[in-house]
Design a protein around this motif. Sequence first.
Motif, PDB file in Angstrom:
ATOM      1  N   GLY A 165     -41.102  33.890 -44.667  1.00 42.07           N
ATOM      2  CA  GLY A 165     -41.032  33.512 -45.274  1.00 42.07           C
ATOM      3  C   GLY A 165     -40.683  32.137 -46.791  1.00 42.07           C
ATOM      4  N   SER A 166     -39.536  33.133 -46.628  1.00 44.59           N
ATOM      5  CA  SER A 166     -38.439  32.750 -47.958  1.00 44.59           C
ATOM      6  C   SER A 166     -38.054  31.002 -47.527  1.00 44.59           C
ATOM      7  CB  SER A 166     -37.508  33.920 -48.072  1.00 44.59           C
ATOM      8  OG  SER A 166     -38.264  34.830 -48.800  1.00 44.59           O
ATOM      9  N   LEU A 167     -37.256  31.132 -46.099  1.00 45.70           N
ATOM     10  CA  LEU A 167     -37.470  29.920 -45.570  1.00 45.70           C
ATOM     11  C   LEU A 167     -38.340  29.147 -45.869  1.00 45.70           C
ATOM     12  CD1 LEU A 167     -34.540  28.297 -45.088  1.00 45.70           C
ATOM     13  CD2 LEU A 167     -34.812  28.776 -42.812  1.00 45.70           C
TER      14      LEU A 167
ATOM     15  N   TRP B  37     -41.498  34.684 -56.241  1.00 47.15           N
ATOM     16  CA  TRP B  37     -41.995  35.731 -55.476  1.00 47.15           C
ATOM     17  C   TRP B  37     -40.307  36.132 -54.647  1.00 47.15           C
ATOM     18  CZ3 TRP B  37     -45.181  39.330 -54.648  1.00 47.15           C
ATOM     19  CH2 TRP B  37     -44.661  39.993 -52.932  1.00 47.15           C
ATOM     20  N   ILE B  38     -39.812  35.148 -54.134  1.00 43.25           N
ATOM     21  CA  ILE B  38     -38.937  35.246 -52.832  1.00 43.25           C
ATOM     22  C   ILE B  38     -37.795  35.970 -54.140  1.00 43.25           C
ATOM     23  CG2 ILE B  38     -37.257  34.365 -51.939  1.00 43.25           C
ATOM     24  CD1 ILE B  38     -38.947  31.414 -51.615  1.00 43.25           C
ATOM     25  N   CYS B  39     -37.682  35.890 -55.233  1.00 42.98           N
ATOM     26  CA  CYS B  39     -36.868  36.277 -55.765  1.00 42.98           C
ATOM     27  C   CYS B  39     -36.843  37.572 -56.517  1.00 42.98           C
ATOM     28  CB  CYS B  39     -35.674  35.868 -56.963  1.00 42.98           C
ATOM     29  SG  CYS B  39     -35.359  34.217 -57.236  1.00 42.98           S
ATOM     30  N   LYS B  40     -38.059  38.180 -55.989  1.00 40.58           N
ATOM     31  CA  LYS B  40     -38.521  39.230 -56.531  1.00 40.58           C
ATOM     32  C   LYS B  40     -38.446  39.773 -55.338  1.00 40.58           C
ATOM     33  CE  LYS B  40     -40.283  39.545 -60.525  1.00 40.58           C
ATOM     34  NZ  LYS B  40     -39.609  40.639 -61.438  1.00 40.58           N
ATOM     35  N   ARG B  41     -38.632  39.501 -54.194  1.00 41.30           N
ATOM     36  CA  ARG B  41     -38.497  40.665 -53.159  1.00 41.30           C
ATOM     37  C   ARG B  41     -37.024  40.627 -52.078  1.00 41.30           C
ATOM     38  NH1 ARG B  41     -42.947  42.927 -51.249  1.00 41.30           N
ATOM     39  NH2 ARG B  41     -42.221  41.971 -48.240  1.00 41.30           N
ATOM     40  N   THR B  42     -36.416  39.778 -53.098  1.00 43.15           N
ATOM     41  CA  THR B  42     -34.504  39.986 -52.200  1.00 43.15           C
ATOM     42  C   THR B  42     -34.397  41.756 -53.190  1.00 43.15           C
ATOM     43  OG1 THR B  42     -34.751  37.845 -52.146  1.00 43.15           O
ATOM     44  CG2 THR B  42     -32.667  39.288 -52.371  1.00 43.15           C
ATOM     45  N   PRO B  43     -34.471  42.564 -53.838  1.00 47.20           N
ATOM     46  CA  PRO B  43     -33.549  43.407 -54.572  1.00 47.20           C
ATOM     47  C   PRO B  43     -34.674  44.948 -53.464  1.00 47.20           C
ATOM     48  CG  PRO B  43     -34.552  42.700 -55.881  1.00 47.20           C
ATOM     49  CD  PRO B  43     -34.984  41.479 -54.927  1.00 47.20           C
ATOM     50  N   GLN B  44     -35.643  44.991 -53.066  1.00 51.15           N
ATOM     51  CA  GLN B  44     -36.082  45.420 -52.338  1.00 51.15           C
ATOM     52  C   GLN B  44     -35.012  45.351 -50.321  1.00 51.15           C
ATOM     53  OE1 GLN B  44     -37.610  48.568 -52.491  1.00 51.15           O
ATOM     54  NE2 GLN B  44     -38.395  49.382 -50.538  1.00 51.15           N
ATOM     55  N   HIS B  45     -35.516  44.010 -50.161  1.00 44.68           N
ATOM     56  CA  HIS B  45     -35.330  43.224 -48.765  1.00 44.68           C
ATOM     57  C   HIS B  45     -33.257  43.923 -48.553  1.00 44.68           C
ATOM     58  CE1 HIS B  45     -33.737  40.803 -46.059  1.00 44.68           C
ATOM     59  NE2 HIS B  45     -35.260  40.338 -45.249  1.00 44.68           N
ATOM     60  N   ALA B  46     -32.643  43.597 -49.529  1.00 46.58           N
ATOM     61  CA  ALA B  46     -31.215  44.260 -49.675  1.00 46.58           C
ATOM     62  C   ALA B  46     -30.907  45.925 -49.988  1.00 46.58           C
ATOM     63  CB  ALA B  46     -31.056  43.607 -50.561  1.00 46.58           C
ATOM     64  N   MET B  47     -32.663  46.646 -50.444  1.00 44.26           N
ATOM     65  CA  MET B  47     -32.173  48.150 -50.448  1.00 44.26           C
ATOM     66  C   MET B  47     -32.273  48.454 -48.539  1.00 44.26           C
ATOM     67  SD  MET B  47     -33.514  51.163 -49.712  1.00 44.26           S
ATOM     68  CE  MET B  47     -35.031  50.396 -50.360  1.00 44.26           C
TER      69      MET B  47
ATOM     70  N   ALA C 213     -49.355  30.004 -44.700  1.00 40.17           N
ATOM     71  CA  ALA C 213     -49.794  28.666 -44.018  1.00 40.17           C
ATOM     72  C   ALA C 213     -48.639  27.953 -43.293  1.00 40.17           C
ATOM     73  CB  ALA C 213     -50.444  27.643 -45.314  1.00 40.17           C
ATOM     74  N   LEU C 214     -47.637  27.987 -44.063  1.00 42.43           N
ATOM     75  CA  LEU C 214     -46.621  27.009 -43.477  1.00 42.43           C
ATOM     76  C   LEU C 214     -46.126  27.958 -41.896  1.00 42.43           C
ATOM     77  CD1 LEU C 214     -43.986  26.911 -46.639  1.00 42.43           C
ATOM     78  CD2 LEU C 214     -45.667  24.812 -45.471  1.00 42.43           C
ATOM     79  N   LEU C 215     -46.300  28.637 -42.094  1.00 41.14           N
ATOM     80  CA  LEU C 215     -45.408  29.815 -40.429  1.00 41.14           C
ATOM     81  C   LEU C 215     -46.941  29.060 -39.921  1.00 41.14           C
ATOM     82  CD1 LEU C 215     -43.615  32.878 -41.947  1.00 41.14           C
ATOM     83  CD2 LEU C 215     -43.097  31.074 -41.546  1.00 41.14           C
TER      84      LEU C 215
END
Length: 535
Positions: free
Chosen positions: A343-345, A377-387, A489-491
């Motif tokens: 989704g981010s990409l 959204w993308i930047c806010k999701r990244t910390p949880q994703h990285a953890m 939608a993009l996906l």
Amino acid sequence: MFDTHQVFNQTPPLVDVDGLALDKALQEGLAREGAAWARDDLSRYSRQLTRPEVIALGFTANGQPPVFQSHSPQGARLDLVDYHPSYHQLMTMAFEEGLHASPWSDPRPGVHVARAAKYYLHCQVEAGHGCPVTMTFAAAPVLKRRLPDWYQKLMAHHYDPSNRPAEQKAALTLGMGMTEKQGGSDVRANSTRALALGDGSYELVGHKWFLSAPMSDGFLMLAQTDAGLSCFLVPRWWQGEKNPVEIQRLKNKLGNRSNASSEVELKGARAWLLGEEGKGVQTIIEMVALTRFDCMLGSSGGQRQAVLQAVHHAQHRQAFGKRLIDQPLMAAVLADLQLEVEGSLAMSLRMARALDNGTDPHEQALLRLGTAVGKFWICKRTPQHAMEAMECLGGNGVMEDFISARLYREAPINAIWEGSGNIQALDVLRALQKDPAALGAWQRELEGTLSQYPLLALAWRQIQHLLATASLKQARRITELLALTLQGALLAKGAPNDVADAFIRSRLGEGGHSFGTLPPGTAPETLLARAYWQP
């Protein structure tokens, strides 16, 4: 008799691979968004980025952060920041590849998408030095109309870190100093004053709470004139003499440690006006979309590297009689992490295509809204994703010997810099209020998917209902729903059905709140294959 154990069941380093070839989502995105022509060049560079000696540069640049020299031994003011050679090597790579300038220096169809893909790959090695790359990239169009001599030197695919006047250099870099301690994101509260000297130049007196990359050749700054807040270019040297931009200290940051961030005082620093007096905010808005866009790319790249390391580890590590990747719970976590990257990409590359088609009103409206939504959204999701990705490596994940620990420290930076979450959410509401076409542009991107995916249609109705209430308290919810609907939608239009269905159901339907809680019926195999593509 002192043979205590053998080293086995450990994951080999992920080196000497083609990062583009392993990334199925990136391959599809290049073709979908109009930059298939760049694939060979990206493949070449992605192989270079995974060489052991290049990976080592990222570790060394973070392990040996910049050092500030305020004065010479004799007491003369220096204001020098010494970087480790590894930082300069990474900067050289970035500038020789044109990450700071290629859309401006070599315009062609799809060039923003190609540059975005290369930046996404490059920042996976090390994120800190991306700050001056982005600032130079974002500021170049502003200088093109106002300081063409500087602009031409910004276009050079060359990096010159020498400490000398811009007139003596063939290549330049730029930094920015917008915020002050009393205002932060509220730049209209800035107290720095600018006095016109009558010869086209100004004199600035004041301070900046954050000045990033203080060894750049020039800095874009905001200061007050009698007409109001105005934007200036402050060179590090003025007519062969050191400009009085005095560094007070370097910031001791959680992440982004390879890059110097400083506090400075301006003691009569000379500068050139960019744009009109009193129109400083309007001038920097030209740069805001580009810096936020690079925040999206940087966070997407961080997500990608985190997933790649986690899947690589799970393919080699065994536990309880199976490879980790064959354990159902681990497979679900890894698949969900890959969904986030998808989704981010997809959203980031779509904004890159909007930049490529910037004269089209639809693309302009989409970009105006999309950079704020994506940055949020993308930047806010990244910390949880990285953890979560770091946890996949177990105890090794939190060791500084592994890149996952650095990815985790870097993860919050993009969410805060260039406007934190509340600033982005409020900007989304402003964009929707000022330009009604923006919501129409968003809806146009969803066309053909709302009837196919009822959850997307439901989310779109939620957005419309929330907007009708016009409550600032709902700004974050509106922004995240805008992000999820566009990503879905993009996906739905550009990814395999299994990927789109899993994303939409997990993010807008029956998925859980933590990674690895995919809806029933989701098969992780497709996503795991896309995370580590080996056709």
